[in-house]
Design a protein around this motif. Structure first.
Motif, PDB file in Angstrom:
ATOM      1  N   GLU A 131       0.551  -1.179   0.236  1.00 28.92           N
ATOM      2  CA  GLU A 131       0.283   0.182  -0.178  1.00 28.92           C
ATOM      3  C   GLU A 131       0.826   1.747   0.028  1.00 28.92           C
ATOM      4  O   GLU A 131       0.109   2.397   0.092  1.00 28.92           O
ATOM      5  N   VAL A 132       1.823   1.137   0.457  1.00 30.83           N
ATOM      6  CA  VAL A 132       2.798   2.474  -0.056  1.00 30.83           C
ATOM      7  C   VAL A 132       2.720   2.926  -0.975  1.00 30.83           C
ATOM      8  O   VAL A 132       2.949   2.171  -1.848  1.00 30.83           O
ATOM      9  N   ARG A 133       3.114   4.375  -0.981  1.00 27.52           N
ATOM     10  CA  ARG A 133       2.777   5.226  -2.415  1.00 27.52           C
ATOM     11  C   ARG A 133       4.224   6.335  -1.796  1.00 27.52           C
ATOM     12  O   ARG A 133       4.556   6.934  -3.000  1.00 27.52           O
ATOM     13  N   GLY A 183      -4.608  12.031   6.739  1.00 31.51           N
ATOM     14  CA  GLY A 183      -4.974  10.927   7.094  1.00 31.51           C
ATOM     15  C   GLY A 183      -5.438   9.865   6.626  1.00 31.51           C
ATOM     16  O   GLY A 183      -5.746   8.942   5.379  1.00 31.51           O
ATOM     17  N   SER A 184      -3.927   9.371   6.618  1.00 29.01           N
ATOM     18  CA  SER A 184      -3.284   8.653   5.481  1.00 29.01           C
ATOM     19  C   SER A 184      -2.218   7.722   6.656  1.00 29.01           C
ATOM     20  O   SER A 184      -2.466   7.999   7.913  1.00 29.01           O
ATOM     21  N   ASP A 185      -2.306   6.300   6.314  1.00 27.26           N
ATOM     22  CA  ASP A 185      -1.525   5.122   7.250  1.00 27.26           C
ATOM     23  C   ASP A 185      -0.178   5.599   6.671  1.00 27.26           C
ATOM     24  O   ASP A 185       0.577   5.885   6.027  1.00 27.26           O
ATOM     25  N   ILE A 232       9.954   6.457   7.211  1.00 27.22           N
ATOM     26  CA  ILE A 232       8.195   6.440   7.210  1.00 27.22           C
ATOM     27  C   ILE A 232       7.805   6.020   5.451  1.00 27.22           C
ATOM     28  O   ILE A 232       8.071   6.788   4.911  1.00 27.22           O
ATOM     29  N   PHE A 233       7.327   5.381   6.065  1.00 21.70           N
ATOM     30  CA  PHE A 233       6.465   4.746   4.621  1.00 21.70           C
ATOM     31  C   PHE A 233       4.979   5.531   4.715  1.00 21.70           C
ATOM     32  O   PHE A 233       4.229   4.937   6.195  1.00 21.70           O
ATOM     33  N   THR A 234       4.160   5.600   3.978  1.00 18.48           N
ATOM     34  CA  THR A 234       2.783   6.149   4.451  1.00 18.48           C
ATOM     35  C   THR A 234       1.926   5.823   2.877  1.00 18.48           C
ATOM     36  O   THR A 234       2.440   5.806   1.958  1.00 18.48           O
ATOM     37  N   THR A 235       1.389   5.650   2.918  1.00 19.81           N
ATOM     38  CA  THR A 235      -0.068   5.821   1.671  1.00 19.81           C
ATOM     39  C   THR A 235      -0.250   6.806   1.159  1.00 19.81           C
ATOM     40  O   THR A 235      -1.062   7.210   0.207  1.00 19.81           O
ATOM     41  N   ALA A 236       0.185   8.160   1.700  1.00 23.42           N
ATOM     42  CA  ALA A 236      -0.454   9.065   1.348  1.00 23.42           C
ATOM     43  C   ALA A 236       1.016   9.461  -0.045  1.00 23.42           C
ATOM     44  O   ALA A 236       1.696   8.843  -0.016  1.00 23.42           O
TER      45      ALA A 236
END
Length: 384
Positions: free
Chosen positions: A71-73, A129-131, A175-179
């Motif tokens: 899911e990482v973006r 607002g992201s994971d 830091i991995f994020t879905t943002a």
């Protein structure tokens, strides 16, 4: 609107990073290091990872952030300067003292960095607002290629990250994020024709620029390697008992870190150049107490004393001989075997022969017996 929000998020990240003590922050994409997987596979094929089986076991996940978390973006890379106050190579000339790598002279950086990353990630997740997921070194993440892709620095010829602002002294975290955050430009290689880091290596651990054979690296041998250290490397270890800073310390880019910035982590005075005499006396409880909260604690007392005994053997200090003799009866075969080697370096012929006769008769461990046989063959002891 999307661009404006993106810029606000990056400014927020930069402010949070500074507030938590990080010196650099940059962003890259999870697909920014496509060549890393093949390089890792070649590294493992060449057996340059030594006994670090976890590298092979996690190779697929390590090759790409997306394999670790689909899911990482975006990948947010952060770096903290840990440059030393003094020349870390000066202690190498003090053979009655022990050299502990700069990064291990304070609290375990994994704990320090991870706690700070969690604070930043939590606030960022609430804002965006992201994971999010945070990683520091122990997870299968290739921090150095990712940091280079994000523009924090470049991987030097010693394979470590080098920054134009902080040289070779950087702790990394991610830091991995879905943002989806706009990535920064990668850094270019500024090593040029310099090969200072390659030439200073005591064990010739670099088969070529940008390639490291961990099996020959003192950091690997004193930290990751669990068994006896090969005889061919023991003299080269000198008094390095945990890690090795040689290739990092000679990097010319370090001058900018020294001139313009202060390290966030200061060394404990008792770990800057501890006496070998004091370290040889450590039992398990004393070892755990001394290195509480330190990364050194992770290797355990037996491997630590293995390293200290090699330093004692290299010291030429006859005052350490009685402590070496006492460790010939240690419960750990690893400690006993290395004590045999140190004895061979320090003891007079009469003492060596007496102890060999007394102790080999009752010794049952093959590795310790092999050390006695090797010591017998070494000049000048073997001829005495």
């Amino acid at each position: 609107m999307k661009r404006s929000n993106n810029e606000r998020l990056k400014r927020f990240l930069a402010e949070e990073a500074r507030a938590e003590g990080f010196d650099l922050m940059a962003v890259t994409t999870p697909d920014a290091i496509p060549q890393a997987g093949e390089r890792l596979r070649q590294y493992i094929t060449d057996k340059h990872h030594g006994t670090m089986e976890w590298m092979e076991e996690t190779a697929e996940r390590r090759a790409s952030p997306g394999a670790l978390w689909p899911e990482v973006r975006s990948v947010i890379m952060l770096a903290m300067n840990y440059g030393p106050e003094d020349d870390p190579l000066a202690v190498l000339n003090r053979r009655d003292r022990a050299a502990i790598s700069v990064y291990a002279q304070n609290r375990d950086y994994h704990d320090i960095i991870k706690g700070k990353l969690k604070q930043i990630a939590g606030r960022f997740a609430a804002r965006a607002g992201s994971d999010v997921k945070v990683f520091v070194d122990t997870a299968p993440v290739m921090e150095k290629p990712l940091a280079a892709a994000a523009g924090i620095g470049w991987q030097g010829k010693h394979t470590n990250l080098v920054s134009r602002e902080f040289g070779s002294w950087l702790f990394l975290g991610s830091i991995f994020t879905t943002a989806e955050i706009a990535p920064d430009e990668p850094e270019t290689d500024h090593c040029g024709s310099c090969r200072a880091c390659l030439d200073i290596c005591p064990t010739n651990a670099f088969p070529a620029p940008y390639r490291l054979d961990a099996r020959r690296c003192i950091s690997y041998l004193t930290v990751e390697h669990k068994g006896p250290i090969a005889h061919e490397f023991r003299k080269a270890l000198g008094n390095r008992i945990y890690g090795c800073d040689d290739c990092l310390a000679v990097c010319p880019w370090n001058k900018f870190a020294e001139e313009a910035h202060e390290a966030k982590l200061r060394a404990r005075d008792d770990l800057k150049a501890p006496k070998l005499e004091a370290l040889l006396a450590l039992d398990d409880a004393a070892f755990r107490t001394l290195f509480s909260g330190s990364p050194v604690k992770r290797i355990g007392r037996d491997r630590f004393l293995r390293n200290v005994l090699i330093a004692a053997g290299n010291s030429g200090d006859q005052n350490l001989l009685s402590q070496v003799e006492q460790l010939l009866d240690d419960p750990s075969p690893l400690v006993r075997g290395t004590a045999v080697w140190a004895l061979g370096q320090l003891a007079e012929p009469r003492i060596f022969r007496k102890l060999r006769k007394a102790l080999t008769a009752s010794e049952t461990d093959d590795t310790v017996l092999a050390e006695w046989r090797m010591a017998e063959r070494q000049d000048p002891v073997g001829e005495r």
